[in-house]
Motif scaffolding. Structure first.
Motif, PDB file in Angstrom:
ATOM      1  N   UNK A  47      -1.783  -2.650  -9.818  1.00 39.51           N
ATOM      2  CA  UNK A  47      -2.617  -2.199  -8.700  1.00 39.51           C
ATOM      3  C   UNK A  47      -3.923  -2.983  -8.659  1.00 39.51           C
ATOM      4  N   UNK A  48      -4.488  -3.231  -9.835  1.00 35.82           N
ATOM      5  CA  UNK A  48      -5.699  -4.060  -9.915  1.00 35.82           C
ATOM      6  C   UNK A  48      -5.433  -5.449  -9.348  1.00 35.82           C
ATOM      7  N   UNK A  49      -4.293  -6.030  -9.692  1.00 33.29           N
ATOM      8  CA  UNK A  49      -3.948  -7.354  -9.181  1.00 33.29           C
ATOM      9  C   UNK A  49      -3.822  -7.367  -7.672  1.00 33.29           C
ATOM     10  N   UNK A  50      -3.256  -6.289  -7.114  1.00 41.44           N
ATOM     11  CA  UNK A  50      -3.117  -6.221  -5.657  1.00 41.44           C
ATOM     12  C   UNK A  50      -4.482  -6.084  -4.978  1.00 41.44           C
ATOM     13  N   UNK A  51      -5.345  -5.207  -5.526  1.00 43.41           N
ATOM     14  CA  UNK A  51      -6.691  -5.046  -4.962  1.00 43.41           C
ATOM     15  C   UNK A  51      -7.443  -6.369  -5.027  1.00 43.41           C
ATOM     16  N   UNK A  52      -7.244  -7.087  -6.098  1.00 43.30           N
ATOM     17  CA  UNK A  52      -7.905  -8.391  -6.248  1.00 43.30           C
ATOM     18  C   UNK A  52      -7.399  -9.378  -5.192  1.00 43.30           C
ATOM     19  N   UNK A  53      -6.108  -9.296  -4.871  1.00 39.27           N
ATOM     20  CA  UNK A  53      -5.574 -10.186  -3.834  1.00 39.27           C
ATOM     21  C   UNK A  53      -6.127  -9.824  -2.463  1.00 39.27           C
ATOM     22  N   UNK A  54      -6.430  -8.539  -2.251  1.00 31.17           N
ATOM     23  CA  UNK A  54      -7.011  -8.121  -0.991  1.00 31.17           C
ATOM     24  C   UNK A  54      -8.408  -8.689  -0.818  1.00 31.17           C
ATOM     25  N   UNK A  55      -9.160  -8.761  -1.930  1.00 30.31           N
ATOM     26  CA  UNK A  55     -10.534  -9.275  -1.848  1.00 30.31           C
ATOM     27  C   UNK A  55     -10.554 -10.736  -1.418  1.00 30.31           C
ATOM     28  N   UNK A  56      -9.491 -11.450  -1.733  1.00 28.29           N
ATOM     29  CA  UNK A  56      -9.434 -12.869  -1.350  1.00 28.29           C
ATOM     30  C   UNK A  56      -9.279 -13.029   0.156  1.00 28.29           C
ATOM     31  N   UNK A  57      -8.803 -11.964   0.822  1.00 29.01           N
ATOM     32  CA  UNK A  57      -8.636 -12.022   2.273  1.00 29.01           C
ATOM     33  C   UNK A  57      -9.941 -11.746   3.019  1.00 29.01           C
ATOM     34  N   UNK A  86       0.415   2.946 -17.393  1.00 27.17           N
ATOM     35  CA  UNK A  86      -0.197   1.795 -18.057  1.00 27.17           C
ATOM     36  C   UNK A  86       0.227   0.490 -17.392  1.00 27.17           C
ATOM     37  N   UNK A  87       1.461   0.426 -16.924  1.00 24.59           N
ATOM     38  CA  UNK A  87       1.955  -0.793 -16.272  1.00 24.59           C
ATOM     39  C   UNK A  87       1.516  -0.873 -14.811  1.00 24.59           C
ATOM     40  N   UNK A  88       1.445   0.285 -14.155  1.00 31.65           N
ATOM     41  CA  UNK A  88       1.108   0.302 -12.734  1.00 31.65           C
ATOM     42  C   UNK A  88      -0.370   0.007 -12.491  1.00 31.65           C
ATOM     43  N   UNK A  89      -1.232   0.413 -13.412  1.00 33.62           N
ATOM     44  CA  UNK A  89      -2.672   0.224 -13.236  1.00 33.62           C
ATOM     45  C   UNK A  89      -3.055  -1.252 -13.107  1.00 33.62           C
ATOM     46  N   UNK A  90      -2.634  -2.146 -14.020  1.00 30.42           N
ATOM     47  CA  UNK A  90      -3.002  -3.552 -13.857  1.00 30.42           C
ATOM     48  C   UNK A  90      -2.369  -4.207 -12.640  1.00 30.42           C
ATOM     49  N   UNK A 148       0.832  -1.211   0.000  1.00 30.44           N
ATOM     50  CA  UNK A 148       0.000   0.000   0.000  1.00 30.44           C
ATOM     51  C   UNK A 148       0.864   1.258   0.000  1.00 30.44           C
ATOM     52  N   UNK A 149       1.872   1.296   0.878  1.00 36.33           N
ATOM     53  CA  UNK A 149       2.744   2.469   0.962  1.00 36.33           C
ATOM     54  C   UNK A 149       3.522   2.658  -0.341  1.00 36.33           C
ATOM     55  N   UNK A 150       4.023   1.556  -0.893  1.00 39.71           N
ATOM     56  CA  UNK A 150       4.782   1.634  -2.129  1.00 39.71           C
ATOM     57  C   UNK A 150       3.935   2.100  -3.299  1.00 39.71           C
ATOM     58  N   UNK A 151       2.736   1.542  -3.427  1.00 36.94           N
ATOM     59  CA  UNK A 151       1.852   1.936  -4.527  1.00 36.94           C
ATOM     60  C   UNK A 151       1.383   3.382  -4.376  1.00 36.94           C
ATOM     61  N   UNK A 152       1.116   3.796  -3.149  1.00 38.96           N
ATOM     62  CA  UNK A 152       0.693   5.180  -2.906  1.00 38.96           C
ATOM     63  C   UNK A 152       1.791   6.142  -3.351  1.00 38.96           C
ATOM     64  N   UNK A 153       3.032   5.858  -2.978  1.00 38.17           N
ATOM     65  CA  UNK A 153       4.148   6.710  -3.366  1.00 38.17           C
ATOM     66  C   UNK A 153       4.392   6.647  -4.870  1.00 38.17           C
ATOM     67  N   UNK A 154       4.257   5.457  -5.442  1.00 40.46           N
ATOM     68  CA  UNK A 154       4.479   5.304  -6.884  1.00 40.46           C
ATOM     69  C   UNK A 154       3.457   6.096  -7.689  1.00 40.46           C
ATOM     70  N   UNK A 155       2.181   6.002  -7.316  1.00 39.13           N
ATOM     71  CA  UNK A 155       1.145   6.734  -8.043  1.00 39.13           C
ATOM     72  C   UNK A 155       1.318   8.244  -7.881  1.00 39.13           C
ATOM     73  N   UNK A 156       1.681   8.686  -6.682  1.00 34.37           N
ATOM     74  CA  UNK A 156       1.951  10.113  -6.483  1.00 34.37           C
ATOM     75  C   UNK A 156       3.073  10.566  -7.413  1.00 34.37           C
ATOM     76  N   UNK A 157       4.169   9.801  -7.435  1.00 37.92           N
ATOM     77  CA  UNK A 157       5.335  10.179  -8.229  1.00 37.92           C
ATOM     78  C   UNK A 157       5.018  10.184  -9.721  1.00 37.92           C
ATOM     79  N   UNK A 158       4.292   9.188 -10.176  1.00 33.78           N
ATOM     80  CA  UNK A 158       3.985   9.087 -11.606  1.00 33.78           C
ATOM     81  C   UNK A 158       3.054  10.216 -12.047  1.00 33.78           C
ATOM     82  N   UNK A 159       2.008  10.466 -11.290  1.00 34.08           N
ATOM     83  CA  UNK A 159       1.053  11.520 -11.662  1.00 34.08           C
ATOM     84  C   UNK A 159       1.708  12.902 -11.579  1.00 34.08           C
ATOM     85  N   UNK A 160       2.436  13.147 -10.469  1.00 30.73           N
ATOM     86  CA  UNK A 160       3.085  14.446 -10.318  1.00 30.73           C
ATOM     87  C   UNK A 160       4.176  14.644 -11.367  1.00 30.73           C
TER      88      UNK A 160
END
Length: 211
Positions: free
Chosen positions: A196-206, A190-194, A90-102
Motif C-alpha cells: 500500500x505504501x508503494x502504491x501511495x508513493x506511485x500516486x505522488x509521482x503523478x 505485514x505484507x499489505x502495508x508496504x 484503490x478498490x482492491x486495496x480497500x476491499x483487501x484491508x477491510x477483509x484482513x482487519x475484519x
C-alpha cells in the motif's frame, strides 16, 4: 537466469532502493497472485481438510472468516485486471484491508470463545469472571453477512454454519485454528502495508511538482 539468481538480484535491488522496489513490485501481477494464492489456500484447507477430511462442521465465526478470505481473493482479482490502474488498485486495496482487519477481529473473537470453552474450571474459580465476555458468547445458525448477502442460502456447504464456536479440539504445535487464522491475517497485514505504501508513493509521482 536461474530462480536463485533472480531472487539474489531482486534482494540486492531491494536493499539498495527499498521504496522504489516496493513501488515497482505493487505495479505488477506476481505479488497479487501470491496474495490470491495465499487466501485460496486457506479457503481450500478449511473446506477439504477440516470440513471434509476431519468432519469438522464450520461455526458461525468460521463462515465469517471464510467470507473474509473470499473477499481477499476478490480484492486480488480486481487488482490483477490491471495492476497499474489506480481506480482498480484503490478498490482492491480497500476491499483487501477491510477483509484482513475484519477477518483478524473475527479470529480473535473465535480464539476467546475457544479458550473459554476449553477452560479448566475448579470449585474455587469464577468461570464467568475468568472467561470474560467470551463466556456468554454463542454461535447462531442464522448468520448475518455484510450487506445482508444470503451466502448461506446460495452456497450452504461453504457458508451455512452447522457447528458450534469453540467446540473443535484440533491443535498443531499447541495452537488451534483461531490462532493460525490470527497469524495468517497478521502476515497479510505485514505484507499489505508496504505494498500500500508503494502504491501511495506511485500516486505522488503523478502529482505536479511544486516550484
Amino acid at each position: 537466469m536461474s530462480l536463485q539468481q533472480r531472487l539474489k538480484e531482486f534482494w540486492g535491488q531491494f536493499k539498495a532502493t527499498p521504496a522504489d522496489s516496493l513501488t515497482h513490485m505493487q505495479d505488477h501481477r506476481p505479488i497479487w497472485l501470491v496474495m490470491v494464492g495465499g487466501a485460496l489456500f486457506l479457503i481450500l484447507s478449511a473446506i477439504f481438510y477440516f470440513q471434509l477430511f476431519l468432519a469438522m462442521d464450520p461455526c458461525e465465526l468460521c463462515v465469517y472468516i471464510r467470507f473474509s478470505q473470499c473477499c481477499i481473493v476478490l480484492a486480488g482479482l480486481i487488482i490483477l485486471i490491471d495492476p497499474r490502474n489506480h481506480i482498480l488498485k484503490f478498490l482492491g486495496l480497500l476491499l483487501a484491508w477491510y477483509a484482513v482487519i475484519q477477518g483478524w477481529m473475527w479470529s480473535v473473537e473465535l480464539m476467546k470463545i475457544h479458550d473459554a470453552a476449553h477452560m479448566v474450571v475448579d470449585e474455587t474459580m469464577d468461570f464467568f469472571a475468568a472467561a470474560g465476555d467470551a463466556a456468554g458468547s454463542a454461535c447462531s445458525t442464522d448468520p448475518r453477512f455484510p450487506l445482508n448477502l444470503p451466502l448461506d442460502e446460495w452456497l450452504p456447504f461453504e457458508f451455512a454454519p452447522t457447528g458450534g464456536c469453540g467446540e473443535d479440539d484440533w491443535t498443531l504445535l499447541g495452537m488451534n485454528m483461531a490462532h493460525y487464522c490470527i497469524i495468517a491475517y497478521t502476515v497479510f497485514m505485514v505484507c499489505l502495508a508496504p505494498l500500500t505504501f508503494g502504491w501511495v508513493r506511485s500516486l505522488k509521482k503523478l502529482l505536479p511538482l511544486k516550484k
